[in-house]
Design an enzyme around this catalytic site. Structure first.
Site, PDB file in Angstrom:
ATOM      1  N   CYS A 148      48.913 -40.704 -41.385  1.00 40.67           N
ATOM      2  CA  CYS A 148      49.806 -39.972 -40.484  1.00 40.67           C
ATOM      3  C   CYS A 148      49.342 -38.524 -40.312  1.00 40.67           C
ATOM      4  O   CYS A 148      49.737 -37.847 -39.373  1.00 40.67           O
ATOM      5  CB  CYS A 148      51.239 -40.035 -40.982  1.00 40.67           C
ATOM      6  SG  CYS A 148      51.419 -39.525 -42.671  1.00 40.67           S
ATOM      7  N   HIS A 161      33.837 -33.231 -48.438  1.00 45.35           N
ATOM      8  CA  HIS A 161      35.085 -33.401 -47.692  1.00 45.35           C
ATOM      9  C   HIS A 161      35.790 -34.698 -48.105  1.00 45.35           C
ATOM     10  O   HIS A 161      36.981 -34.702 -48.401  1.00 45.35           O
ATOM     11  CB  HIS A 161      34.797 -33.409 -46.183  1.00 45.35           C
ATOM     12  CG  HIS A 161      36.025 -33.607 -45.360  1.00 45.35           C
ATOM     13  ND1 HIS A 161      36.973 -32.627 -45.196  1.00 45.35           N
ATOM     14  CD2 HIS A 161      36.489 -34.692 -44.676  1.00 45.35           C
ATOM     15  CE1 HIS A 161      37.958 -33.083 -44.439  1.00 45.35           C
ATOM     16  NE2 HIS A 161      37.689 -34.340 -44.115  1.00 45.35           N
TER      17      HIS A 161
END
Lengths: 356, 261
Positions: free
Chosen positions: A45, A93
């Site tokens: 989300c 990352h």
């Protein structure tokens, strides 16, 4: 061989943009057609990210287009929301993402499960090969180590999760516990939902306006209770969530004493999120009664957030170690790290390279 | 030789205590495998000590206060190793290790390892009575540990001051359940020890009998209070701690009286 990450998240893009570029089942195939030998699509989300392996550079516009949910073309503003990281930076990352360091709530653990599911999906569809396999396995190891060696995941960070943690410490297993919500406000509804997510199934809602109680009860599969009987309900329930707009205390020691006599040694957990408070603070003095008002809950949540913030440096150090080790393992020495051609947006300084 | 075994056992418990302190200072409160292993190793060395000492005495090695303390520390470690993992009472080892260490140090450094003036004739009933009673003390000690953990957790919940340890201590019902079961376990063993005392067939000082019965009544009253709902769980936890301190003092008195009788 080069690998890269391309995506956007809650920091770089508004929800509308994340919805527009949410990715779809065909996205990996489109990227394979564009020249990626391996592709993994991670969507949550809060983020949409593509992890790809390619010998040749693939332009950002093309990757963005593959993620687009409609047939429209991407504007310059759209592309500005994306970030692109390559090789070691890409590894860093992903390790940070998997460890929850890049999440909206730092240290949240749900992202690791989502990353694992994304990887399993890519493996099953044949889109993940040896490079992504090593990258993901290392990311999961790094995340696990961050979780076990630091306290980054420690403590609840929202009022609802504080209430759930406290309830679990007071009652152990929450299944079969009875909860009464007095006053169907937004925060009490959230708290009730959090408790329901941990197995509380006997949910009772009482409100001065019966229709609101019925609505919330219906939404959470609970039962509406007449407001006039809420005090009687306290003989049976385990958890009371109170958030009425009453100007005086609704629950005071004289009212509670006869109820406690009938409860034997069953604890009563009272969450008073009303301002002004619905429950007299003296109630907390009784044996087996645990009263928390909104300030207490928020203070606990705030302490947890601070603790997590303090753990960030240690967590980042673990990620750094894994990145260095991963580079060594893959032989990604600087000489071998061949950056792909600068993408146009990046070259012109228009693309964000960092989310922070 | 036997004292060396005991010294090594004490070093193991010391290592567990130091590791606990280091972990607590670093605000890490999760269950520690090292602590569990150190307690297990200490237990093995204690068992070896009791075997060597028992072999030399040709009886159960509980003939003086030194041996009684070591046997008690051994019982606590035994019960912890049995019930700690079963009840998933994380951190119980962290609370148990200091208690066992203190008993061991007291046994080693206090001048209480004095041989009896007159050797005791072998008496199986006496050995059963004494050993089962001390194992019961071990259960009461662990109930005291669970009680202390309960009080720490309950205090945090009441005062809203949640430290990192809060998230690593078991929930209150689990601690209360463990406390109750340990109390029952200890009470049943202690009752068996008390009854077997009547079959010893040796003259026992009345003070020793009176003190032993007083401890039995004390724990019986706590259990009665718990099942009749007279006392809140927090009071039961407090009583577990207080009762063990009292019982330990009385054990000392019993041994003192017994030794000088």
């Amino acid at each position: 061989m080069n690998f890269f990450c391309f995506g956007l998240n809650h920091r770089t893009a508004a929800i509308e943009a994340r919805e527009r570029f949410a990715g779809h089942p065909q996205s990996p195939a489109l990227l394979r057609d564009l020249g990626c030998s391996e592709v993994l699509l991670l969507t949550t989300c809060n983020r949409v990210e593509i992890y790809g392996v390619a010998d040749a550079n693939i332009a950002n516009e093309e990757i963005a287009q593959s993620l687009r949910m409609d047939d429209g073309s991407s504007s310059k503003d759209d592309l500005e929301a994306f970030y692109r990281k390559e090789n070691a930076e890409c590894a860093r990352h992903l390790f940070r993402v998997a460890a929850g360091l890049d999440s909206m709530v730092v240290g949240e653990t749900e992202i690791l499960g989502q990353a694992k599911r994304a990887y399993a999906g890519a493996r099953a569809s044949g889109n993940a090969g040896p490079v992504l396999h090593r990258l993901c396995q290392r990311a999961f190891r790094a995340a696990k180590q961050v979780r076990s060696k630091t306290q980054i995941t420690r403590g609840p960070v929202s009022v609802g999760s504080v209430a759930v943690d406290l309830a679990e410490e007071i009652f152990g297993d929450l299944r079969g516990r009875k909860v009464l919500v007095l006053g169907a406000g937004e925060t009490s509804a959230k708290t009730l939902r959090a408790l329901a997510s941990r197995g509380v199934s006997d949910l009772r809602v009482s409100n001065r306006t019966p229709t609101r109680a019925e609505e919330l009860a219906s939404e959470l599969e609970g039962i509406p209770v007449p407001f006039a009987t809420w005090l009687e309900q306290c003989r049976e329930i385990d958890i009371l969530i109170s958030s009425t707009a009453a100007e005086m205390h609704l629950l005071t020691p004289p009212l509670l004493v006869p109820i406690l006599r009938d409860r034997a040694d069953r604890p009563l957990f009272i969450i008073d999120i009303a301002v002004p408070r619905d429950v007299a603070p003296e109630v907390n003095e009784f044996d087996g009664v645990y009263l928390y008002d909104i300030d207490s809950l928020q203070e606990i949540a705030s302490e947890s957030r601070e603790l997590r913030r303090q753990q960030l440096a240690a967590a980042e150090a673990i990620v750094d170690e894994h990145v260095a080790d991963f580079q060594k393992h893959l032989g990604l020495s600087k000489s071998r790290m061949r950056p792909t051609k600068e993408c146009p947006a990046r070259a012109s300084g228009e693309l964000r390279t960092s989310e922070l | 030789m036997d004292r060396q075994l005991l010294i090594f056992a004490t070093i193991c418990y010391l290592a567990a205590v130091i590791r606990t302190i280091i972990s607590f200072r670093a605000r890490i409160f999760r269950r520690n495998r090292f602590v569990f292993l150190m307690i297990a190793l200490g237990f093995v060395l204690q068992t070896a000590f009791l075997y060597v000492r028992g072999h030399a005495l040709r009886s159960c090695p509980i003939t003086n206060l030194f041996e009684v303390l070591v046997f008690l520390a051994w019982s606590i470690a035994l019960i912890y190793l049995l019930i700690g993992p079963a009840y998933r009472l994380s951190l119980m080892g962290a609370f148990t290790a200091p208690l066992v260490f203190l008993l061991q140090v007291t046994a080693l450094f206090a001048p209480i390892d004095t041989p009896r003036a007159s050797p005791i004739a072998p008496n199986p009933w006496l050995e059963f009575h004494a050993s089962i009673s001390i194992i019961a003390y071990g259960a009461f000690a662990l109930a005291c540990v669970a009680g202390a953990m309960y009080l720490v957790q309950e205090r945090q919940l009441k005062t809203h001051q949640l430290h990192s340890i809060f998230y690593h201590l078991p929930p209150l019902p689990n601690l209360f359940s463990a406390m109750t079961r340990l109390l029952w376990f200890g009470f049943i063993l202690y009752s068996a020890g008390l009854i077997s005392g009547f079959f010893v067939n040796e003259p026992l000082p009345w003070t020793k009998i009176a003190l032993a019965i007083a401890i039995w009544i004390l724990y019986g009253a706590i259990l009665q209070g718990r099942y009749l709902g007279w006392m809140a769980p927090r009071r039961i936890a407090t009583l577990c701690v207080v009762a063990f301190a009292v019982a330990l003092s009385l054990l000392w008195s019993i041994e003192f009286v017994g030794h000088h009788a």
